[in-house]
Design a protein around this motif. Structure first.
Motif, PDB file in Angstrom:
ATOM      1  N   LEU A 299       0.828  -1.207   0.000  1.00 15.51           N
ATOM      2  CA  LEU A 299       0.000   0.000   0.000  1.00 15.51           C
ATOM      3  C   LEU A 299       0.860   1.254   0.000  1.00 15.51           C
ATOM      4  CD1 LEU A 299      -2.842   1.272   0.238  1.00 15.51           C
ATOM      5  CD2 LEU A 299      -2.609   1.076   2.719  1.00 15.51           C
ATOM      6  N   CYS A 300       1.937   1.245   0.793  1.00 14.35           N
ATOM      7  CA  CYS A 300       2.836   2.402   0.844  1.00 14.35           C
ATOM      8  C   CYS A 300       3.528   2.637  -0.494  1.00 14.35           C
ATOM      9  CB  CYS A 300       3.881   2.213   1.947  1.00 14.35           C
ATOM     10  SG  CYS A 300       3.235   2.362   3.612  1.00 14.35           S
ATOM     11  N   LYS A 301       3.835   1.542  -1.206  1.00 15.02           N
ATOM     12  CA  LYS A 301       4.486   1.684  -2.512  1.00 15.02           C
ATOM     13  C   LYS A 301       3.544   2.271  -3.554  1.00 15.02           C
ATOM     14  CE  LYS A 301       7.736  -2.182  -1.933  1.00 15.02           C
ATOM     15  NZ  LYS A 301       8.121  -3.537  -2.415  1.00 15.02           N
ATOM     16  N   THR A 302       2.257   2.003  -3.394  1.00 15.93           N
ATOM     17  CA  THR A 302       1.286   2.452  -4.394  1.00 15.93           C
ATOM     18  C   THR A 302       0.570   3.734  -3.996  1.00 15.93           C
ATOM     19  OG1 THR A 302      -0.402   1.028  -3.374  1.00 15.93           O
ATOM     20  CG2 THR A 302       0.883   0.108  -5.187  1.00 15.93           C
ATOM     21  N   SER A 303       0.607   4.079  -2.705  1.00 21.18           N
ATOM     22  CA  SER A 303      -0.101   5.269  -2.231  1.00 21.18           C
ATOM     23  C   SER A 303       0.876   6.241  -1.594  1.00 21.18           C
ATOM     24  CB  SER A 303      -1.194   4.886  -1.215  1.00 21.18           C
ATOM     25  OG  SER A 303      -1.781   6.043  -0.662  1.00 21.18           O
ATOM     26  N   ASN A 304       1.130   7.339  -2.292  1.00 24.58           N
ATOM     27  CA  ASN A 304       2.011   8.369  -1.763  1.00 24.58           C
ATOM     28  C   ASN A 304       1.428   9.002  -0.503  1.00 24.58           C
ATOM     29  OD1 ASN A 304       4.357  10.096  -1.964  1.00 24.58           O
ATOM     30  ND2 ASN A 304       2.937  11.726  -2.551  1.00 24.58           N
TER      31      ASN A 304
END
Length: 389
Positions: A299-304
C-alpha cells in the motif's frame, strides 16, 4: 475551495492564541510579528502530498534551538521571551498538523479496519530515528549516561506511553478527530481517579466538582456527534487511562536520585520514552497486524498519501511533544492551563474544518462545556486560595 482557504487563517490564529497564553508571564505590553504562512504549505494539509517544508523547519531548526534556549539563563530582565513564544507556536502547529497528517494516513490506509496499529508504531519509529540522529550528530545532543538499572526503571513509563499513543491513534481512526480530541480533553477526570485509587494522590473537593462539566461536556458532544462510534469513545477513554498512569509513573521516575542528571535533559528523557514506547508497540503490532504487514508495504508503494503522511505525522508527533515538555518547564501552572485549553480548541475546530467533520451545535456546546471544565479544574485550587485571603 472554501474549506481550503479557511485553513489559511489557522497559523495566524495559533500565534495569536500562543501570545494570549503567555499573557500571565509576559506582562500587558509586547509586540511580535507573526510569520507569514505559505499557501502551498497549507494546501499540502489537504492533499497529504507535500509536507516537506513545515516538518523540516520543526525538525531541523526548532528542536536544537529550543533545547539551547532552555539551558540558557534569561538575561536583561526583558518581559518578552521570544524562544518561549516560539515553543508555543511550534507546539500548537505541530499538534495541529500531526492530527491532520495522522488522519490522512489512517483514512488512506483503510481507517480502523486498516492498519492503525502499524501506523501508530511506525510513527514512533520515525521519532526514534530522529532521536538517534541527534545523538549521532556532532555536538547536537549528548548521550544519556544512564545505567542498565536506570533503563529498566524507564520501561513502565514507556509502556504506558505506548498504550496512550496506540489507543489515541485507534480512536482517531475509528471516528472524527474532533470527537476523539473532545473525549481526550476529559483526561483530568481519569487522572484524578487513577491518582486517588493507585497513587494516594489528594484531589480537592473543588476539583472533584469541576469534573461534572468535564464529563457532562463529553456526554453532550457524544450526543451531537454525527459520526459517533463506540470504538472511538472507548479507545479515547483508554488512552486517557494510560496517560493518567504515565503521568504518575513519570513523576515517580524523575524523583529517583540523580536520574534526571544522568539522563541529561528533557530531550533525552523524551527520546528514551519514545524508544521504549516503540519497542512495546512493535510487539503489539506484530501480534495484531503482523500477518498483513506485507499488504501495508504494498500500500505504501502504491499510495504516496499513506507513506508521506506517515513519515510527517511521526516527525510532527515527536517534535510537538518535545517542545510541549520544554514549554511546560518554562511556564507556570496558569499559563500551562490556558495554553492547553487554547490548543484543544484549535485542534478540535481547525481539524474539523480541514477534514470536513461535523460541527453540530450540540457538539460545539459539549466541547465548550468540557474544555471550560478542564480549564476550571486546572485553576480552581488557586482561585479558592485567593478567595479565602
Amino acid at each position: 475551495m472554501a474549506r481550503r482557504s479557511s485553513t489559511l487563517l489557522f497559523p495566524a490564529a495559533l500565534l495569536a492564541l500562543a501570545a494570549l497564553a503567555l499573557w500571565s508571564n509576559l506582562g500587558p505590553s509586547f509586540a511580535f510579528a507573526p510569520p507569514r504562512a505559505g499557501v502551498q504549505g497549507q494546501a499540502a494539509a489537504l492533499t497529504g502530498s507535500r509536507f516537506a517544508a513545515a516538518p523540516d523547519a520543526l525538525a531541523n531548526g526548532i528542536q536544537l534551538k529550543a533545547e539551547a534556549a532552555v539551558s540558557a539563563a534569561p538575561g536583561g530582565g526583558s518581559k518578552i521571551d521570544i524562544p518561549l513564544m516560539l515553543y508555543f507556536l511550534f507546539w500548537y502547529l505541530g499538534n495541529y498538523y500531526y492530527n491532520i497528517t495522522n488522519k490522512l494516513a489512517l483514512n488512506a490506509a483503510g481507517g480502523a479496519s486498516g492498519f492503525p496499529m502499524t501506523i501508530a508504531t511506525l510513527q514512533l519509529g520515525v521519532g526514534c530515528i530522529w532521536a538517534l540522529l541527534l545523538w549521532g550528530y556532532p555536538d547536537a545532543r549528548a548521550l544519556p549516561k544512564i545505567t542498565f538499572d536506570d533503563w529498566k526503571k524507564t520501561l513502565l513509563v514507556g509502556f504506558t506511553s505506548a498504550g496512550a499513543h496506540a489507543a489515541s491513534v485507534f480512536a482517531l481512526s475509528a471516528g472524527a478527530v474532533s470527537f476523539g480530541q473532545i473525549v481526550k480533553a476529559a483526561e483530568p477526570a481519569f487522572a484524578a481517579l487513577v491518582g486517588t485509587l493507585f497513587y494516594k494522590s489528594k484531589v480537592s473537593f473543588a476539583k472533584w466538582l469541576c469534573l461534572v462539566p468535564v464529563i457532562g461536556g463529553v456526554c453532550l458532544a457524544s450526543l451531537g456527534e454525527l459520526d459517533f462510534a463506540w470504538a472511538a469513545l472507548f479507545t479515547a477513554g483508554l488512552a486517557n487511562v494510560f496517560a493518567a498512569f504515565k503521568g504518575n509513573e513519570n513523576k515517580k521516575l524523575m524523583s529517583t536520585d540523580g536520574l534526571k542528571d544522568r539522563m541529561g535533559g528533557v530531550g533525552n528523557q523524551f527520546a528514551l520514552t519514545s524508544i521504549n514506547s516503540f519497542l512495546f508497540c512493535l510487539v503489539l503490532m506484530l501480534v495484531t497486524e503482523g500477518y498483513k504487514f506485507g499488504e501495508f508495504v504494498t500500500l505504501c508503494k502504491t499510495s504516496n498519501i499513506v507513506l508521506v503522511n506517515l513519515i510527517y505525522s511521526g516527525l510532527w508527533f515527536y517534535g510537538y511533544n518535545e517542545l510541549a515538555t520544554m514549554t511546560i518547564k518554562k511556564t507556570n501552572a496558569v499559563t500551562q492551563s490556558v495554553a492547553n485549553t487554547a490548543k484543544r480548541v484549535i485542534v478540535i475546530v481547525g481539524v474539523a474544518i480541514v477534514m470536513g467533520e461535523s460541527l453540530d451545535p450540540l457538539k460545539l456546546i459539549g466541547c465548550g462545556v468540557g474544555i471550560g471544565g478542564v480549564f476550571l479544574y486546572s485553576v480552581i485550587d488557586d482561585l479558592v486560595k485567593t478567595a479565602k485571603k
